[in-house]
Design a protein around this motif. Sequence first.
Motif, PDB file in Angstrom:
ATOM      1  N   ASP A  94       5.913  -1.950   7.258  1.00 57.61           N
ATOM      2  CA  ASP A  94       5.768  -0.541   6.847  1.00 57.61           C
ATOM      3  C   ASP A  94       7.112  -0.622   5.792  1.00 57.61           C
ATOM      4  OD1 ASP A  94       4.019   0.053   8.621  1.00 57.61           O
ATOM      5  OD2 ASP A  94       5.072   0.714  10.254  1.00 57.61           O
ATOM      6  N   TRP A  95       8.024  -0.755   5.970  1.00 63.46           N
ATOM      7  CA  TRP A  95       9.411  -0.855   5.175  1.00 63.46           C
ATOM      8  C   TRP A  95       9.168  -1.600   3.812  1.00 63.46           C
ATOM      9  CZ3 TRP A  95      13.536   2.293   5.032  1.00 63.46           C
ATOM     10  CH2 TRP A  95      13.805   2.752   6.156  1.00 63.46           C
ATOM     11  N   TYR A  96       8.477  -2.779   3.964  1.00 67.03           N
ATOM     12  CA  TYR A  96       8.211  -3.185   2.619  1.00 67.03           C
ATOM     13  C   TYR A  96       6.927  -2.868   1.834  1.00 67.03           C
ATOM     14  CZ  TYR A  96      11.177  -7.332   4.166  1.00 67.03           C
ATOM     15  OH  TYR A  96      12.195  -8.156   4.358  1.00 67.03           O
ATOM     16  N   SER A  97       6.294  -1.688   2.650  1.00 68.80           N
ATOM     17  CA  SER A  97       5.032  -1.330   1.713  1.00 68.80           C
ATOM     18  C   SER A  97       5.643   0.014   0.977  1.00 68.80           C
ATOM     19  CB  SER A  97       3.942  -0.652   2.933  1.00 68.80           C
ATOM     20  OG  SER A  97       4.529   0.376   3.636  1.00 68.80           O
ATOM     21  N   ARG A  98       6.809   0.238   1.093  1.00 67.77           N
ATOM     22  CA  ARG A  98       7.203   1.547  -0.016  1.00 67.77           C
ATOM     23  C   ARG A  98       8.149   0.994  -0.830  1.00 67.77           C
ATOM     24  NH1 ARG A  98       3.746   3.692   2.929  1.00 67.77           N
ATOM     25  NH2 ARG A  98       4.059   5.343   4.129  1.00 67.77           N
ATOM     26  N   PRO A  99       8.136   1.687  -2.097  1.00 69.38           N
ATOM     27  CA  PRO A  99       7.296   2.977  -2.389  1.00 69.38           C
ATOM     28  C   PRO A  99       5.745   2.440  -2.373  1.00 69.38           C
ATOM     29  CG  PRO A  99       8.663   2.139  -4.372  1.00 69.38           C
ATOM     30  CD  PRO A  99       9.073   1.181  -3.006  1.00 69.38           C
ATOM     31  N   PHE A 100       5.161   3.414  -1.961  1.00 63.56           N
ATOM     32  CA  PHE A 100       3.711   3.656  -2.027  1.00 63.56           C
ATOM     33  C   PHE A 100       3.346   2.992  -3.412  1.00 63.56           C
ATOM     34  CE2 PHE A 100      -0.620   5.071  -2.740  1.00 63.56           C
ATOM     35  CZ  PHE A 100      -0.940   4.623  -1.577  1.00 63.56           C
ATOM     36  N   GLY A 101       2.335   2.043  -3.392  1.00 71.14           N
ATOM     37  CA  GLY A 101       1.694   1.355  -4.395  1.00 71.14           C
ATOM     38  C   GLY A 101       2.729   0.576  -5.350  1.00 71.14           C
ATOM     39  N   ALA A 102       3.968   0.316  -5.016  1.00 70.01           N
ATOM     40  CA  ALA A 102       4.984  -0.605  -5.669  1.00 70.01           C
ATOM     41  C   ALA A 102       5.843  -1.148  -4.675  1.00 70.01           C
ATOM     42  CB  ALA A 102       5.801   0.271  -6.414  1.00 70.01           C
ATOM     43  N   GLY A 103       5.235  -1.351  -3.464  1.00 71.60           N
ATOM     44  CA  GLY A 103       6.074  -2.135  -2.420  1.00 71.60           C
ATOM     45  C   GLY A 103       5.938  -3.640  -2.684  1.00 71.60           C
ATOM     46  N   SER A 104       6.871  -4.240  -1.882  1.00 69.96           N
ATOM     47  CA  SER A 104       7.210  -5.575  -2.037  1.00 69.96           C
ATOM     48  C   SER A 104       5.962  -6.554  -2.020  1.00 69.96           C
ATOM     49  CB  SER A 104       8.152  -6.251  -0.978  1.00 69.96           C
ATOM     50  OG  SER A 104       9.413  -5.290  -0.840  1.00 69.96           O
ATOM     51  N   PHE A 105       4.920  -6.134  -1.058  1.00 69.50           N
ATOM     52  CA  PHE A 105       3.941  -6.929  -1.026  1.00 69.50           C
ATOM     53  C   PHE A 105       2.945  -6.885  -2.018  1.00 69.50           C
ATOM     54  CE2 PHE A 105       4.662  -6.325   3.751  1.00 69.50           C
ATOM     55  CZ  PHE A 105       4.701  -7.788   4.180  1.00 69.50           C
ATOM     56  N   THR A 106       3.022  -5.827  -3.000  1.00 70.95           N
ATOM     57  CA  THR A 106       1.856  -5.461  -3.906  1.00 70.95           C
ATOM     58  C   THR A 106       1.677  -6.566  -4.901  1.00 70.95           C
ATOM     59  OG1 THR A 106       2.509  -3.214  -3.868  1.00 70.95           O
ATOM     60  CG2 THR A 106       1.375  -3.678  -5.609  1.00 70.95           C
ATOM     61  N   GLY A 107       0.334  -7.043  -4.750  1.00 74.25           N
ATOM     62  CA  GLY A 107      -0.284  -8.057  -5.705  1.00 74.25           C
ATOM     63  C   GLY A 107       0.244  -9.633  -5.362  1.00 74.25           C
ATOM     64  N   LYS A 108       1.212  -9.666  -4.324  1.00 70.68           N
ATOM     65  CA  LYS A 108       1.529 -11.142  -3.999  1.00 70.68           C
ATOM     66  C   LYS A 108       0.752 -11.606  -2.793  1.00 70.68           C
ATOM     67  CE  LYS A 108       6.262  -9.867  -5.319  1.00 70.68           C
ATOM     68  NZ  LYS A 108       7.678  -9.607  -4.941  1.00 70.68           N
ATOM     69  N   PRO A 109       0.595 -12.839  -3.087  1.00 69.61           N
ATOM     70  CA  PRO A 109      -0.141 -13.552  -1.823  1.00 69.61           C
ATOM     71  C   PRO A 109       0.563 -13.652  -0.458  1.00 69.61           C
ATOM     72  CG  PRO A 109       0.010 -15.166  -3.777  1.00 69.61           C
ATOM     73  CD  PRO A 109       0.931 -13.923  -4.214  1.00 69.61           C
ATOM     74  N   LYS A 131      -4.548  -7.281   8.330  1.00 66.87           N
ATOM     75  CA  LYS A 131      -5.084  -5.890   7.794  1.00 66.87           C
ATOM     76  C   LYS A 131      -3.691  -5.027   7.418  1.00 66.87           C
ATOM     77  CE  LYS A 131      -6.912  -1.933  10.020  1.00 66.87           C
ATOM     78  NZ  LYS A 131      -7.261  -1.210  11.400  1.00 66.87           N
ATOM     79  N   ALA A 132      -2.614  -4.830   8.063  1.00 67.53           N
ATOM     80  CA  ALA A 132      -1.589  -4.063   7.783  1.00 67.53           C
ATOM     81  C   ALA A 132      -1.068  -4.641   6.346  1.00 67.53           C
ATOM     82  CB  ALA A 132      -0.540  -4.212   8.766  1.00 67.53           C
ATOM     83  N   ALA A 133      -0.825  -5.931   6.181  1.00 67.04           N
ATOM     84  CA  ALA A 133      -0.317  -6.513   4.835  1.00 67.04           C
ATOM     85  C   ALA A 133      -1.014  -6.313   3.736  1.00 67.04           C
ATOM     86  CB  ALA A 133      -0.191  -7.988   5.077  1.00 67.04           C
ATOM     87  N   GLY A 134      -2.547  -6.371   3.938  1.00 66.50           N
ATOM     88  CA  GLY A 134      -3.557  -6.060   3.012  1.00 66.50           C
ATOM     89  C   GLY A 134      -3.514  -4.501   2.534  1.00 66.50           C
ATOM     90  N   ILE A 135      -3.331  -3.573   3.605  1.00 68.36           N
ATOM     91  CA  ILE A 135      -3.366  -2.222   3.220  1.00 68.36           C
ATOM     92  C   ILE A 135      -2.006  -1.849   2.393  1.00 68.36           C
ATOM     93  CG2 ILE A 135      -3.125   0.109   4.223  1.00 68.36           C
ATOM     94  CD1 ILE A 135      -5.041  -0.891   6.410  1.00 68.36           C
ATOM     95  N   ALA A 136      -1.089  -2.754   2.962  1.00 68.14           N
ATOM     96  CA  ALA A 136       0.334  -2.527   2.065  1.00 68.14           C
ATOM     97  C   ALA A 136       0.391  -3.029   0.827  1.00 68.14           C
ATOM     98  CB  ALA A 136       1.340  -3.231   2.995  1.00 68.14           C
ATOM     99  N   GLY A 137      -0.775  -3.758   0.243  1.00 68.08           N
ATOM    100  CA  GLY A 137      -0.798  -4.075  -1.091  1.00 68.08           C
ATOM    101  C   GLY A 137      -0.902  -5.541  -1.497  1.00 68.08           C
ATOM    102  N   GLY A 138      -0.765  -6.319  -0.150  1.00 64.91           N
ATOM    103  CA  GLY A 138      -0.794  -7.868  -0.348  1.00 64.91           C
ATOM    104  C   GLY A 138      -2.090  -8.428  -0.721  1.00 64.91           C
ATOM    105  N   ASN A 139      -2.104  -9.315  -1.339  1.00 64.41           N
ATOM    106  CA  ASN A 139      -3.362 -10.263  -1.724  1.00 64.41           C
ATOM    107  C   ASN A 139      -3.402 -11.075  -0.494  1.00 64.41           C
ATOM    108  OD1 ASN A 139      -5.605 -11.624  -2.658  1.00 64.41           O
ATOM    109  ND2 ASN A 139      -4.123 -12.691  -4.161  1.00 64.41           N
ATOM    110  N   VAL A 140      -3.922 -10.919   0.835  1.00 67.10           N
ATOM    111  CA  VAL A 140      -4.176 -11.604   1.730  1.00 67.10           C
ATOM    112  C   VAL A 140      -5.077 -12.705   1.623  1.00 67.10           C
ATOM    113  CG1 VAL A 140      -4.706 -11.597   4.236  1.00 67.10           C
ATOM    114  CG2 VAL A 140      -3.487  -9.672   3.364  1.00 67.10           C
ATOM    115  N   LEU A 141      -4.415 -14.165   2.067  1.00 66.52           N
ATOM    116  CA  LEU A 141      -5.591 -15.027   1.904  1.00 66.52           C
ATOM    117  C   LEU A 141      -6.128 -15.413   3.231  1.00 66.52           C
ATOM    118  CD1 LEU A 141      -2.781 -17.801   0.138  1.00 66.52           C
ATOM    119  CD2 LEU A 141      -4.483 -16.090  -0.859  1.00 66.52           C
ATOM    120  N   ASP A 142      -7.276 -14.825   3.377  1.00 74.54           N
ATOM    121  CA  ASP A 142      -8.137 -14.978   4.528  1.00 74.54           C
ATOM    122  C   ASP A 142      -8.413 -16.072   5.041  1.00 74.54           C
ATOM    123  OD1 ASP A 142      -8.078 -11.969   5.015  1.00 74.54           O
ATOM    124  OD2 ASP A 142      -9.697 -11.688   3.912  1.00 74.54           O
ATOM    125  N   GLU A 143      -8.453 -17.166   4.036  1.00 72.28           N
ATOM    126  CA  GLU A 143      -8.806 -18.602   4.615  1.00 72.28           C
ATOM    127  C   GLU A 143      -7.578 -19.266   5.074  1.00 72.28           C
ATOM    128  OE1 GLU A 143      -7.620 -18.619   0.470  1.00 72.28           O
ATOM    129  OE2 GLU A 143      -8.947 -17.392   1.670  1.00 72.28           O
TER     130      GLU A 143
END
Length: 188
Positions: A94-109, A131-143
């Motif tokens: 939750d902390w890393y997901s903010r600011p919305f759209g530009a959080g720490s996970f955004t676009g990162k594997p 699920k949470a990391a993906g919603i936070a903008g992360g590029n989740v490696l499902d495999e």
Amino acid sequence: MSVRILALVGSLRAGSHNRQLAEAAAKLAPEGVEVDIQEGLGDLPFYNEDVDIEGNVPEIAARLRESAATADAFLLFSPEYNGTMPAVLKNAIDWYSRPFGAGSFTGKPVAVVGTAFGQYGGVWAQDEARKAAGIAGGNVLDEAKLSIAGSLTRFASTHPVDDEEVAQQITAIVSQLAAAVAAEPQAV
């Protein structure tokens, strides 16, 4: 190119097998890849938009966000508490997901792994963390999955780094994250 992977461990317990698994990832990382274990997750206050105000962000949250900003990828380690991820891991997301759209996970594997005592190794918790990391903008490696069952027995007298099968599997996950970083389009 050097790759920095930030590991978030969802267990605060001394002797945590998930912490040991993160230590194994750091020790076994291939050349050119650094796995840093994020300290201080237990010190984060529960996420609250009322305190997440520019110029007033709690010091620990600001420090953790700064550390995350320099990460190329994230590796989350989740045990399973009552069928889901621990609050400390969800709070960090939750902390890393903010600011919305530009959080720490955004676009990162992001990859999620873990170990738990149960027969499925914490898969429900790890699915929730994905699920949470993906919603936070992360590029989740499902495999990129690793769920190690029976942790209390399996790691009773063996550190994960000394378990040949686990060592190979966690090294493969770290390598998948590094490859995902290399495949990302570079900012110009």
